[in-house]
Scaffold this active site. Structure first.
Site, short mmCIF file in Angstrom:
data_model
loop_
_atom_site.label_atom_id
_atom_site.label_comp_id
_atom_site.label_asym_id
_atom_site.label_seq_id
_atom_site.Cartn_x
_atom_site.Cartn_y
_atom_site.Cartn_z
N ARG A 170 0.85 -1.21 0.00
CA ARG A 170 0.00 0.00 0.00
C ARG A 170 0.88 1.26 0.00
NH1 ARG A 170 -0.43 4.73 2.62
NH2 ARG A 170 0.06 3.63 4.56
N ASP A 171 1.60 1.50 1.07
CA ASP A 171 2.34 2.76 1.18
C ASP A 171 3.45 2.81 0.14
OD1 ASP A 171 2.93 5.24 2.18
OD2 ASP A 171 3.71 4.57 4.10
N HIS A 221 6.20 4.53 12.33
CA HIS A 221 6.09 4.43 10.86
C HIS A 221 7.08 5.44 10.28
CE1 HIS A 221 3.44 4.10 7.10
NE2 HIS A 221 4.13 5.20 6.85
N HIS A 229 9.73 6.88 7.44
CA HIS A 229 10.26 6.95 6.08
C HIS A 229 11.74 7.32 6.21
CE1 HIS A 229 6.41 6.81 3.67
NE2 HIS A 229 5.96 6.88 4.91
N CYS A 261 4.71 9.05 -0.37
CA CYS A 261 3.30 9.43 -0.32
C CYS A 261 3.07 10.45 -1.42
CB CYS A 261 2.93 10.02 1.03
SG CYS A 261 1.23 10.64 1.07
N ASN A 277 9.52 3.97 2.51
CA ASN A 277 9.43 3.60 3.92
C ASN A 277 10.71 2.84 4.26
OD1 ASN A 277 6.54 3.49 2.76
ND2 ASN A 277 6.22 3.57 4.97
P1 HMG Z 1 -12.64 15.06 -2.01
O1 HMG Z 1 -12.44 15.37 -3.47
O2 HMG Z 1 -12.69 16.19 -1.03
O3 HMG Z 1 -13.92 14.12 -1.81
O4 HMG Z 1 -11.51 14.04 -1.55
P2 HMG Z 1 -15.43 14.31 -2.09
O5 HMG Z 1 -16.16 13.67 -0.97
O6 HMG Z 1 -15.74 15.75 -2.44
O7 HMG Z 1 -15.66 13.43 -3.39
C1 HMG Z 1 -15.13 13.78 -4.66
C2 HMG Z 1 -15.25 12.59 -5.61
O8 HMG Z 1 -14.46 11.50 -5.11
C3 HMG Z 1 -16.64 12.05 -5.74
O9 HMG Z 1 -16.74 11.48 -7.04
C4 HMG Z 1 -16.68 10.92 -4.74
O10 HMG Z 1 -17.62 9.93 -5.04
C5 HMG Z 1 -15.27 10.37 -4.88
P3 HMG Z 1 -17.34 12.30 -8.27
O11 HMG Z 1 -18.72 12.69 -7.83
O12 HMG Z 1 -16.43 13.52 -8.46
O13 HMG Z 1 -17.25 11.34 -9.39
N1 HMG Z 1 -14.83 9.71 -3.66
C6 HMG Z 1 -14.36 8.45 -3.61
N2 HMG Z 1 -14.18 7.51 -4.55
C7 HMG Z 1 -13.70 6.31 -4.14
N3 HMG Z 1 -13.39 6.03 -2.86
C8 HMG Z 1 -13.55 6.95 -1.90
C9 HMG Z 1 -14.06 8.23 -2.27
N4 HMG Z 1 -14.33 9.34 -1.57
C10 HMG Z 1 -14.80 10.23 -2.42
N5 HMG Z 1 -13.26 6.66 -0.64
C11 HMG Z 1 -10.81 12.15 -0.24
C12 HMG Z 1 -11.51 13.51 -0.23
C13 HMG Z 1 -10.57 11.74 1.18
C14 HMG Z 1 -11.71 11.16 -0.95
C15 HMG Z 1 -9.49 12.30 -1.04
O14 HMG Z 1 -8.79 13.38 -0.51
C16 HMG Z 1 -8.65 11.06 -0.94
O15 HMG Z 1 -8.97 10.01 -1.49
N6 HMG Z 1 -7.51 11.15 -0.23
C17 HMG Z 1 -6.66 9.99 0.03
C18 HMG Z 1 -5.24 10.34 -0.21
C19 HMG Z 1 -4.38 9.13 0.08
O16 HMG Z 1 -4.79 7.99 -0.07
N7 HMG Z 1 -3.12 9.41 0.50
C20 HMG Z 1 -2.20 8.38 0.78
C21 HMG Z 1 -2.49 7.62 2.02
S1 HMG Z 1 -2.00 8.48 3.52
C22 HMG Z 1 -0.31 8.13 3.68
O17 HMG Z 1 0.28 7.58 2.79
C23 HMG Z 1 0.36 8.43 5.00
C24 HMG Z 1 0.60 7.15 5.83
O18 HMG Z 1 1.41 6.23 5.12
C25 HMG Z 1 1.28 7.50 7.15
C26 HMG Z 1 2.49 8.41 6.97
O19 HMG Z 1 3.45 8.05 6.28
O20 HMG Z 1 2.43 9.50 7.54
C27 HMG Z 1 -0.73 6.47 6.17
MG MG Z 2 3.69 6.38 5.02
#
Ligand code: HMG
Ligand code: MG
Length: 286
Positions: A13-14, A209, A211, A242, A251
């Site tokens: 995933r990450d 966690h 990196h 990320c 990571n």
């Molecule tokens: P948004 O654009 O504000 O969402 O994004 P929205 O609610 O306004 O929806 C916009 C569109 O997205 C809509 O579709 C929704 O249906 C769709 P449209 O009408 O435009 O066709 N939508 C989705 N589709 C599929 N699955 C969903 C979903 N939600 C909305 N769940 C949102 C807000 C949270 C969705 C967006 O910002 C997002 O997906 N962010 C995730 C980013 C991400 O995955 N980042 C990486 C993971 S975090 C990380 O790596 C850190 C970590 O490793 C720890 C560390 O290292 O610190 C964990």
């Molecule tokens: Mg991470």
């Protein structure tokens, strides 16, 4: 008996979320299935996030469908909101244990960049997700990002991390993984952060966690071990980064952490030879 450390493998995933090229579902499945035969007990395999935000994870339902479940392995996926929860429910299999991970940031800048909303709003969006998971008997893990530094806001105050951990654990009891998202943490700053967090959660409920941007991930794990942490997230082959954290490299590599823990006399139950094979496979995907 040597002390046990639990390794959460997050490479599929990450790691893979950050790869620009197309990676076939079959390749992801082969990597995860190999990892699941290494003795790892926790493997994060995908995300039910917006495919527009993270295209590489758009096939997480197919990945789940393709896996050969291993007894004793807990698989996990990220879920950011109720839309993601519904996607997860549709893909969830009855023949394997799949946990969900919810994620927030300790810094406002990264929260906006990663989730398109502020910290308070991000927690509010998670409330129904955590409730639904509780009702469905699904275990929830939490992440707090940017625990030492934010790519937008600069250094993060230890108190801000403690507050974020509390906000998650007010939703429900959960293990919280503390993310040094851009790998700028040093052992001294990680220690200060952990001391603040330990005031609100026991070390046994925390994971590190790290990196490896600054090359200090192993030293930061050492500092975390000294403060009682016994769970760490790692990525086979050092995959990672990320997409919303500019400059975030891989990571910390699972194989490097296993070697460190072995040297320090900790036991993980993970077979380093299988991880070495998986690291080769992971590197071939980049
Ligand atoms: P948004 O654009 O504000 O969402 O994004 P929205 O609610 O306004 O929806 C916009 C569109 O997205 C809509 O579709 C929704 O249906 C769709 P449209 O009408 O435009 O066709 N939508 C989705 N589709 C599929 N699955 C969903 C979903 N939600 C909305 N769940 C949102 C807000 C949270 C969705 C967006 O910002 C997002 O997906 N962010 C995730 C980013 C991400 O995955 N980042 C990486 C993971 S975090 C990380 O790596 C850190 C970590 O490793 C720890 C560390 O290292 O610190 C964990
Ligand atoms: Mg991470």
């Amino acid at each position: 008996m040597p002390a046990h450390v639990r390794i959460h493998e997050v490479g599929p995933r990450d790691g893979l979320q950050n790869e620009p090229g197309v990676i076939a579902v079959a390749d992801k499945v082969a990597l995860i299935d190999l990892l699941s035969r290494s003795g790892l007990r926790d493997i994060e395999v995908g995300s039910f996030v917006s495919p527009k935000w993270v295209p590489q994870m758009a096939d997480s339902d197919q990945v789940l469908a393709g896996l050969t479940p291993q007894a004793g392995v807990r698989y996990a996926v990220l879920v950011p909101n109720m839309r993601g929860w519904e996607g997860f429910l549709a893909a969830r299999r009855t023949d394997m244990t799949t946990d969900i991970a919810v994620f927030i940031s300790a810094s406002e800048g990264f929260s906006q960049s990663n989730l398109n909303c502020g910290i308070t709003e991000s927690v509010a969006r998670l409330r129904p997700v955590v409730q639904a998971a509780e009702d469905a008997g699904v275990t929830v893990r939490g992440y707090v990002s940017c625990v030492t530094d934010c790519p937008f806001d600069g250094p993060t105050a230890p108190d801000a991390v403690a507050r974020a951990v509390e906000m998650l654990r007010d939703l429900a009891p959960m293990q919280v993984s503390l993310g040094d998202t851009i790998g700028k943490g040093t052992p001294e700053r990680v220690t200060a952060m952990l001391k603040a967090v330990r005031d609100v959660a026991p070390a046994t409920d925390l994971a590190g966690h790290f990196h490896d941007t600054g090359g200090l991930a192993l030293a930061n794990i050492g500092a975390s071990l000294d403060l009682g942490l016994r769970a760490f997230d790692t990525a086979v082959g050092g995959l990672g980064g990320c997409p919303y954290a500019p400059g975030a490299p891989g990571n910390v590599a699972t194989e490097a952490v296993l070697a460190l823990l072995d040297r320090l006399g900790y036991e993980t139950g993970v077979d380093a030879d299988v991880i070495a094979q998986a690291a080769q496979m992971a590197k071939g995907m980049r």
